[in-house]
Design a protein around this motif. Sequence first.
Motif, short mmCIF file in Angstrom:
data_model
loop_
_atom_site.label_atom_id
_atom_site.label_comp_id
_atom_site.label_asym_id
_atom_site.label_seq_id
_atom_site.Cartn_x
_atom_site.Cartn_y
_atom_site.Cartn_z
N ARG A 79 86.98 -16.26 -15.82
CA ARG A 79 88.25 -16.53 -16.50
C ARG A 79 88.82 -17.82 -15.93
N ASN A 80 88.89 -18.84 -16.78
CA ASN A 80 89.32 -20.17 -16.33
C ASN A 80 88.50 -20.64 -15.12
N GLY A 81 87.18 -20.34 -15.17
CA GLY A 81 86.27 -20.81 -14.12
C GLY A 81 86.15 -19.90 -12.93
N SER A 82 87.02 -18.89 -12.82
CA SER A 82 86.98 -17.98 -11.67
C SER A 82 86.35 -16.65 -12.10
N GLU A 83 85.37 -16.20 -11.31
CA GLU A 83 84.68 -14.97 -11.65
C GLU A 83 85.60 -13.77 -11.45
N PHE A 84 85.64 -12.90 -12.47
CA PHE A 84 86.46 -11.69 -12.35
C PHE A 84 85.62 -10.42 -12.42
N ALA A 85 84.33 -10.54 -12.80
CA ALA A 85 83.45 -9.37 -12.84
C ALA A 85 82.01 -9.84 -12.93
N SER A 86 81.05 -8.95 -12.56
CA SER A 86 79.63 -9.25 -12.69
C SER A 86 78.87 -7.95 -12.97
N GLN A 87 77.73 -8.10 -13.65
CA GLN A 87 76.88 -6.95 -13.95
C GLN A 87 75.42 -7.35 -13.75
N ARG A 88 74.64 -6.51 -13.06
CA ARG A 88 73.21 -6.75 -12.82
C ARG A 88 72.41 -5.81 -13.72
N VAL A 89 71.45 -6.37 -14.47
CA VAL A 89 70.63 -5.57 -15.37
C VAL A 89 69.17 -5.91 -15.14
N VAL A 90 68.28 -5.01 -15.57
CA VAL A 90 66.84 -5.22 -15.57
C VAL A 90 66.39 -5.29 -17.01
N VAL A 91 65.63 -6.34 -17.35
CA VAL A 91 65.21 -6.57 -18.72
C VAL A 91 63.69 -6.54 -18.78
N ALA A 92 63.16 -5.68 -19.63
CA ALA A 92 61.71 -5.59 -19.78
C ALA A 92 61.18 -6.84 -20.47
N ALA A 93 59.89 -7.04 -20.36
CA ALA A 93 59.26 -8.21 -20.98
C ALA A 93 59.46 -8.18 -22.49
N ASP A 94 59.82 -9.34 -23.03
CA ASP A 94 60.04 -9.51 -24.46
C ASP A 94 61.12 -8.56 -25.01
N GLU A 95 62.08 -8.18 -24.17
CA GLU A 95 63.20 -7.34 -24.59
C GLU A 95 64.52 -8.08 -24.31
N SER A 96 65.63 -7.51 -24.88
CA SER A 96 66.96 -8.09 -24.64
C SER A 96 67.93 -6.99 -24.25
N VAL A 97 68.96 -7.36 -23.53
CA VAL A 97 70.00 -6.42 -23.07
C VAL A 97 71.37 -7.02 -23.39
N ARG A 98 72.22 -6.17 -23.97
CA ARG A 98 73.60 -6.60 -24.29
C ARG A 98 74.58 -5.82 -23.43
N VAL A 99 75.55 -6.53 -22.85
CA VAL A 99 76.55 -5.90 -21.99
C VAL A 99 77.95 -6.27 -22.47
N SER A 100 78.95 -5.45 -22.08
CA SER A 100 80.35 -5.70 -22.41
C SER A 100 81.18 -5.57 -21.15
N GLN A 101 82.26 -6.36 -21.11
CA GLN A 101 83.16 -6.35 -19.96
C GLN A 101 84.58 -6.60 -20.45
N THR A 102 85.54 -5.80 -19.99
CA THR A 102 86.93 -6.01 -20.37
C THR A 102 87.65 -6.85 -19.32
N VAL A 103 88.67 -7.56 -19.80
CA VAL A 103 89.47 -8.38 -18.91
C VAL A 103 90.93 -8.25 -19.32
N ALA A 104 91.84 -8.09 -18.37
CA ALA A 104 93.28 -7.95 -18.64
C ALA A 104 94.01 -9.19 -18.14
N PHE A 105 95.23 -9.39 -18.67
CA PHE A 105 96.01 -10.57 -18.32
C PHE A 105 97.43 -10.13 -17.97
N SER A 106 97.93 -10.65 -16.87
CA SER A 106 99.25 -10.24 -16.38
C SER A 106 100.38 -11.17 -16.80
#
Length: 461
Positions: A79-106
């Motif tokens: 968010r504006n260049g500063s990391e607010f979350a991260s997720q680590r995934v394992v992706v099989a060969a010739d496959e894809s993975v989709r992830v979602s992450q929420t972010v709030a604003f004060s």
Amino acid sequence: MQPDSWSDWDVRNRCVSVSLVVLLVAGALATPAAAAPSMYLSNANVQESTVLVGENATVTARVKNLGDESGGFTFEFKRNGSEFASQRVVVAADESVRVSQTVAFSSPGTYRISVNDRQAGLVDVQRATAAVQSTDDVQRTVEVRAGSVPTNEPYTLDFPDAANRSFAVETWTVQTGEASYTQQIVEYTDPAAATVAVPSGRSATVASVFTVDSTADVERATVRFSLNRSRLRAVGLEQSEVTVYHRNGSAWEPLETEIVEERVSSVVYEATATDFSTFAVGRIEPEFTVEDTSLGTSQVESGQRLVLEAVVRNNGSVAGDYEGAMVVDGERVNETTVSIPAESERTLRLSHDVDSAGTYEIALNDEDAGSIVITEGQVADDTSAATDTESTDSQSTPGETPATGDGPDIPLPAGVPATVMGIDTVYLAGGIGVALVVFFGLVLVLRRGGGGNDSGGFDQL
């Protein structure tokens, strides 16, 4: 040393050998590379472009493994260049993975969202928003959502532009005790399309209607709206005649309405309300009718009092003040004002004193109420009675003999007995007569009883 002399056959054989060695080495080096995972961040985006303070925005991203072997990948959400979350995934060969992450604003502002080094989008964070939910030729529905508005002062929202609409709310200023709420404002360019009965007829001209539904207890709200001049002409209203009316039960209450801007094709008005349901924009007036009148008289010191009573009904949808004037022989002699709620009636009473006989024509404003005849006897009797009543304060009561004999005899009216010290004079005279007869009779008896005796009888008495 003498260099070797190679034949053409030797040269060809040696070239083939070197080529085979090169191919073997290249194959050995290429085999591990082709077998490794190869990650590619295919897309990243943020689903909401506008959110409220305290609300979440959802960020999605997808990674694809182009290699022949599975591997790991770390999504870094910024968010504006500063990391607010991260997720680590394992992706099989010739496959894809989709992830979602929420972010709030004060706090309000514009925020740039990215995943790793890929731009996801911009998010506009506001305290409150107004967005069109539905629209057609006769109505437009705007939803207002507040997430972090002040609770002790008004907050103003700009409504979406409504070009080519004859009526539209432009700004909405609300003060509540709640920081978050949802409101729905429905604008009806055609009053007949509204879900409530709208005043009509000769006493009402309505150009448009809007309704307000809120989850919060609204203390005060100011609405600024535009009304096209073509709409004003269509309904027959002057721009100065436009008023906002709030519906309260079956009645409509006018709000103070003012013109804040005059444009070439429209006029902008503003009004403030403290209760919220349905509002009509136009002109609504009371509609008075005289339901009944009655006439009467009463005795007064100066003569006779003419009395006019009338029942007046307000058939209109708004309360109003009825001004009633009593007209006697074409002259306004008395008037009064009575406030009559919508669809209600009130009784008013007017009077006028006269001191002469005659026939008096009575009217309430321009409506004939009838006539009253005052005779000479009514006026004379009233005057005599008033004179007699006044004389008793300084003289004797009518019918009594004066206490002193100095004045002239006062004749008594026929049939009214005189009294002395409260005793009827007829009985008093009879009693005196009887007493005299008894007295003289006694004297005669005594004289006869005494004979010639000089020493007794009456002489002795």
